[in-house]
Design a protein around this motif. Structure first.
Motif, mmCIF file in Angstrom:
data_model
loop_
_atom_site.group_PDB
_atom_site.id
_atom_site.type_symbol
_atom_site.label_atom_id
_atom_site.label_comp_id
_atom_site.label_asym_id
_atom_site.label_seq_id
_atom_site.Cartn_x
_atom_site.Cartn_y
_atom_site.Cartn_z
ATOM 1 N N ALA A 149 97.572 23.668 -29.549
ATOM 2 C CA ALA A 149 96.642 24.453 -28.729
ATOM 3 C C ALA A 149 96.615 25.903 -29.192
ATOM 4 C CB ALA A 149 97.040 24.370 -27.260
ATOM 5 N N VAL A 150 97.778 26.464 -29.468
ATOM 6 C CA VAL A 150 97.861 27.857 -29.910
ATOM 7 C C VAL A 150 97.209 28.018 -31.285
ATOM 8 C CG1 VAL A 150 99.457 29.690 -30.616
ATOM 9 C CG2 VAL A 150 99.865 28.404 -28.500
ATOM 10 N N ALA A 151 97.361 27.002 -32.149
ATOM 11 C CA ALA A 151 96.735 27.066 -33.470
ATOM 12 C C ALA A 151 95.208 27.105 -33.339
ATOM 13 C CB ALA A 151 97.166 25.866 -34.315
ATOM 14 N N LEU A 152 94.661 26.286 -32.425
ATOM 15 C CA LEU A 152 93.222 26.319 -32.205
ATOM 16 C C LEU A 152 92.786 27.667 -31.632
ATOM 17 C CD1 LEU A 152 92.468 22.758 -30.770
ATOM 18 C CD2 LEU A 152 91.797 23.682 -32.987
ATOM 19 N N ALA A 153 93.587 28.220 -30.710
ATOM 20 C CA ALA A 153 93.255 29.529 -30.140
ATOM 21 C C ALA A 153 93.173 30.578 -31.237
ATOM 22 C CB ALA A 153 94.297 29.924 -29.098
ATOM 23 N N ALA A 154 94.127 30.557 -32.168
ATOM 24 C CA ALA A 154 94.109 31.513 -33.271
ATOM 25 C C ALA A 154 92.890 31.304 -34.162
ATOM 26 C CB ALA A 154 95.392 31.377 -34.099
ATOM 27 N N GLN A 155 92.536 30.033 -34.375
ATOM 28 C CA GLN A 155 91.374 29.711 -35.209
ATOM 29 C C GLN A 155 90.092 30.258 -34.596
ATOM 30 O OE1 GLN A 155 91.061 25.518 -36.112
ATOM 31 N NE2 GLN A 155 88.844 25.641 -36.337
ATOM 32 N N TRP A 156 90.017 30.235 -33.262
ATOM 33 C CA TRP A 156 88.811 30.702 -32.581
ATOM 34 C C TRP A 156 88.872 32.172 -32.188
ATOM 35 C CZ3 TRP A 156 89.396 25.855 -29.113
ATOM 36 C CH2 TRP A 156 88.915 24.739 -29.806
ATOM 37 N N GLN A 201 84.114 24.082 -23.224
ATOM 38 C CA GLN A 201 84.389 23.298 -22.023
ATOM 39 C C GLN A 201 85.454 23.947 -21.138
ATOM 40 O OE1 GLN A 201 85.173 19.128 -22.905
ATOM 41 N NE2 GLN A 201 84.054 19.301 -24.815
ATOM 42 N N LEU A 202 86.202 24.903 -21.672
ATOM 43 C CA LEU A 202 87.298 25.496 -20.908
ATOM 44 C C LEU A 202 86.768 26.441 -19.840
ATOM 45 C CD1 LEU A 202 89.927 26.372 -23.694
ATOM 46 C CD2 LEU A 202 89.631 24.242 -22.431
ATOM 47 N N THR A 203 87.430 26.440 -18.692
ATOM 48 C CA THR A 203 87.111 27.409 -17.653
ATOM 49 C C THR A 203 87.756 28.748 -17.997
ATOM 50 O OG1 THR A 203 89.076 26.900 -16.337
ATOM 51 C CG2 THR A 203 87.102 25.542 -15.952
ATOM 52 N N ASP A 204 87.348 29.801 -17.287
ATOM 53 C CA ASP A 204 87.950 31.123 -17.515
ATOM 54 C C ASP A 204 89.453 31.070 -17.281
ATOM 55 O OD1 ASP A 204 85.390 31.891 -17.949
ATOM 56 O OD2 ASP A 204 85.221 33.222 -16.213
ATOM 57 N N ALA A 205 89.869 30.348 -16.231
ATOM 58 C CA ALA A 205 91.305 30.263 -15.922
ATOM 59 C C ALA A 205 92.059 29.550 -17.031
ATOM 60 C CB ALA A 205 91.497 29.536 -14.589
ATOM 61 N N GLU A 206 91.430 28.518 -17.613
ATOM 62 C CA GLU A 206 92.104 27.782 -18.695
ATOM 63 C C GLU A 206 92.191 28.625 -19.958
ATOM 64 O OE1 GLU A 206 90.707 23.351 -17.142
ATOM 65 O OE2 GLU A 206 89.612 24.371 -18.743
ATOM 66 N N VAL A 207 91.173 29.438 -20.238
ATOM 67 C CA VAL A 207 91.249 30.351 -21.386
ATOM 68 C C VAL A 207 92.399 31.339 -21.194
ATOM 69 C CG1 VAL A 207 90.057 32.195 -22.627
ATOM 70 C CG2 VAL A 207 88.817 30.131 -21.982
ATOM 71 N N GLU A 208 92.555 31.837 -19.962
ATOM 72 C CA GLU A 208 93.652 32.773 -19.691
ATOM 73 C C GLU A 208 95.002 32.101 -19.900
ATOM 74 O OE1 GLU A 208 95.030 35.996 -16.276
ATOM 75 O OE2 GLU A 208 93.630 34.388 -15.746
ATOM 76 N N VAL A 209 95.144 30.857 -19.449
ATOM 77 C CA VAL A 209 96.401 30.133 -19.654
ATOM 78 C C VAL A 209 96.634 29.904 -21.139
ATOM 79 C CG1 VAL A 209 97.569 27.914 -19.286
ATOM 80 C CG2 VAL A 209 96.405 29.046 -17.384
ATOM 81 N N LEU A 210 95.570 29.591 -21.896
ATOM 82 C CA LEU A 210 95.716 29.401 -23.339
ATOM 83 C C LEU A 210 96.230 30.672 -24.002
ATOM 84 C CD1 LEU A 210 95.346 27.681 -25.856
ATOM 85 C CD2 LEU A 210 92.918 28.302 -25.865
ATOM 86 N N ARG A 211 95.706 31.818 -23.596
ATOM 87 C CA ARG A 211 96.189 33.084 -24.152
ATOM 88 C C ARG A 211 97.648 33.324 -23.779
ATOM 89 N NH1 ARG A 211 92.792 38.097 -22.899
ATOM 90 N NH2 ARG A 211 94.110 38.857 -24.585
ATOM 91 N N GLU A 212 98.017 32.954 -22.560
ATOM 92 C CA GLU A 212 99.412 33.127 -22.140
ATOM 93 C C GLU A 212 100.338 32.188 -22.916
ATOM 94 O OE1 GLU A 212 100.727 35.320 -20.275
ATOM 95 O OE2 GLU A 212 98.981 36.255 -19.341
ATOM 96 N N LEU A 213 99.866 30.966 -23.172
ATOM 97 C CA LEU A 213 100.670 30.046 -23.983
ATOM 98 C C LEU A 213 100.908 30.622 -25.371
ATOM 99 C CD1 LEU A 213 98.979 26.644 -23.029
ATOM 100 C CD2 LEU A 213 101.263 27.429 -22.338
ATOM 101 N N ILE A 228 85.766 42.337 -27.280
ATOM 102 C CA ILE A 228 84.438 41.808 -27.601
ATOM 103 C C ILE A 228 84.530 40.335 -27.973
ATOM 104 C CG2 ILE A 228 82.571 41.900 -29.298
ATOM 105 C CD1 ILE A 228 83.027 44.957 -29.377
ATOM 106 N N ALA A 229 85.471 40.008 -28.859
ATOM 107 C CA ALA A 229 85.613 38.616 -29.294
ATOM 108 C C ALA A 229 85.991 37.709 -28.131
ATOM 109 C CB ALA A 229 86.662 38.530 -30.402
ATOM 110 N N ASP A 230 86.888 38.180 -27.253
ATOM 111 C CA ASP A 230 87.312 37.361 -26.106
ATOM 112 C C ASP A 230 86.151 37.096 -25.158
ATOM 113 O OD1 ASP A 230 89.839 37.288 -27.112
ATOM 114 O OD2 ASP A 230 90.701 38.737 -25.700
ATOM 115 N N LEU A 231 85.362 38.133 -24.857
ATOM 116 C CA LEU A 231 84.235 37.960 -23.938
ATOM 117 C C LEU A 231 83.186 37.022 -24.523
ATOM 118 C CD1 LEU A 231 83.791 41.611 -22.622
ATOM 119 C CD2 LEU A 231 84.348 39.603 -21.227
#
Length: 464
Positions: free
Chosen positions: A445-452, A394-406, A351-354
């Protein structure tokens, strides 16, 4: 036309039908504009010349001159003899409905069928004989000579098909059709119409990130373009999505309620303000099967008791973000009752990811208070904070996926294998998301991903 110094003389013709042929000939010799030549063609009963002028100039010849064809709105000769471009022009100018499909062939038949899409979409109806998907594909796959024959009307065909596809709930197809139309739009007016429609369709679709991206390409609403009411309605929906009821109210007060899309957005604002009875009264003034109208019907069916339980079930195609989030919310509520905590936690993260990926929140209104508190407890925050920060949007779906992989770890080569992309693609997307997020390394980048609340991707099996 003659001029005085640097200033051109403007001749206003109140009654073109009163001018004798000699005056028309003199005007044409002096370089009369296309709108004057169109009136001349209609006055002399030259339907072929009218069709040729409209074919060269496109819909802008009429939309830039409201009321230009008012004398022929209900003219029997025009209705019987007009080609598809003149029929469309008369419709845009407020005239009578065109005659049924008949002798048209080739590009003319495509235009005539697309005009049916335009009309049925304006009425909010789904007509079985009007296959907007087939028309859009036929235009996209047509040979070059058909594209040349359509000329500036090709973008109008894509816009009409997209409107009809949206009414049918096929918002994903509508966005694809608009993207194709934007790639061939030859003038600023056509691009504004297609981009404005894309903002609205993306908002209904549930991809608010895409809606905001398109919104940045469209000038502010001026009221002078035929797509401006739809664009204002989209702005109000985006404001409602962000929980800013005051901004939505200001937008709608400025835009008025003369257009169907504005009235639908106003009804949603009334629901959000806790007045479903007023929303139902406004809904009753609109006919049709538009997904937003179906959602308002769901709100009325809830009886006005609290948040409408099915307000966001927009009857969209199941690949749209809203139904996907809607399904995840329902599955989470069921998992809390019938499955274990691990399943509920996985669904909470989905839910949060979507919500973060697409920037939407409406389906979260499906949760009752207890389920909402449970979701907040699992994720450490309440629903409004699921919406992305401006940089995240501003991130595309593909960039969000790469961020999660990072965040999950591994080299770029390992990430490339996990997501079935090339290493160069991963590098490009990584650099792009770093730039958008304003960071220079993976740790930030990973720190921001965790924050969001963007969870690391499941590592699974490294497909090496």
């Amino acid at each position: 036309m003659s001029s005085y110094g640097d200033r051109p003389l403007v001749l206003v013709i109140d009654d073109p039908s009163a001018l004798p042929d000699q005056i028309w000939q003199a005007l044409e010799a002096a370089g009369a504009r296309a709108d004057s030549r169109l009136l001349r063609a209609l006055h002399t009963g030259d339907a072929e010349e009218a069709e040729r002028l409209l074919g060269a100039c496109g819909p802008a010849l009429v939309t830039d001159h409201p009321g230009l064809l008012s004398r022929w709105h209900d003219d029997a000769w025009a209705r019987e003899n007009a080609g598809p471009r003149l029929q469309w022009a008369l419709w845009l100018d407020g005239g009578a409905l065109p005659r049924p499909l008949g002798r048209e062939r080739g590009p003319d038949r495509l235009l005539a069928r697309a005009l049916r899409c335009e009309i049925s979409a304006a009425r909010g109806q789904v007509i079985a004989r009007t296959d907007a998907s087939a028309i859009a594909v036929a235009v996209q796959d047509a040979p070059r000579q058909v594209w040349e024959a359509l000329g500036p009307w090709r973008a109008a065909v894509h816009a009409a098909c997209a409107r009809q596809l949206t009414v049918e709930g096929k918002t994903g197809e509508a966005l694809t059709t608009l993207a194709v139309g934007l790639s061939v739009a030859g003038d600023d007016g056509a691009r504004r119409e297609l981009s404005g429609l894309a903002v609205f369709v993306a908002a209904v679709h549930g991809d608010l990130v895409e809606a905001r991206r398109h919104r940045q390409t469209v000038p502010e609403v001026s009221g002078g373009h035929r797509v401006d009411p739809t664009l204002a309605a989209a702005d109000a929906l985006i404001a409602l999505e962000a929980g800013d009821h005051a901004a939505a109210r200001r937008i709608l007060e400025r835009a008025g309620d003369r257009h169907r899309d504005l009235r639908m957005a106003k009804a949603f604002l009334l629901v959000a303000d806790g007045d479903p009875q007023a929303a139902a009264a406004l809904r009753s003034t609109m006919n049709g099967t538009h997904p937003l109208l179906r959602a308002l019907d769901d709100a009325a069916a809830s009886g006005g008791a609290g948040a409408p339980p099915r307000l966001v079930d927009l009857s969209l195609a199941q690949d749209a973000p809203r139904p996907r989030l809607h399904a995840a919310v329902r599955e989470f509520a069921a998992a809390r009752r019938f499955a274990g905590p691990t399943t509920a936690a996985v669904l909470a993260q989905r839910i949060a990811d979507l919500a973060a990926m697409h920037g939407m929140s409406w389906p979260l209104g499906l949760l009752d208070g207890e389920d909402g508190d449970a979701l907040a407890g699992l994720l450490g925050r309440h629903a409004p904070s699921f919406l992305p920060a401006p940089a995240m949007a501003q991130l595309t779906d593909a960039e969000v996926e790469v961020l999660r992989e990072l965040a999950a770890g591994g080299t770029e080569a390992q990430i490339a294998r996990r997501v079935f992309r090339s290493v160069n693609t991963i590098k490009t997307q990584r650099r792009s998301l770093y730039r958008k997020l304003g960071v220079s390394n993976r740790a930030d980048a990973v720190a921001l991903a965790a924050q969001w609340g963007i969870a690391p991707a499941s590592r699974g099996v490294d497909r090496g």
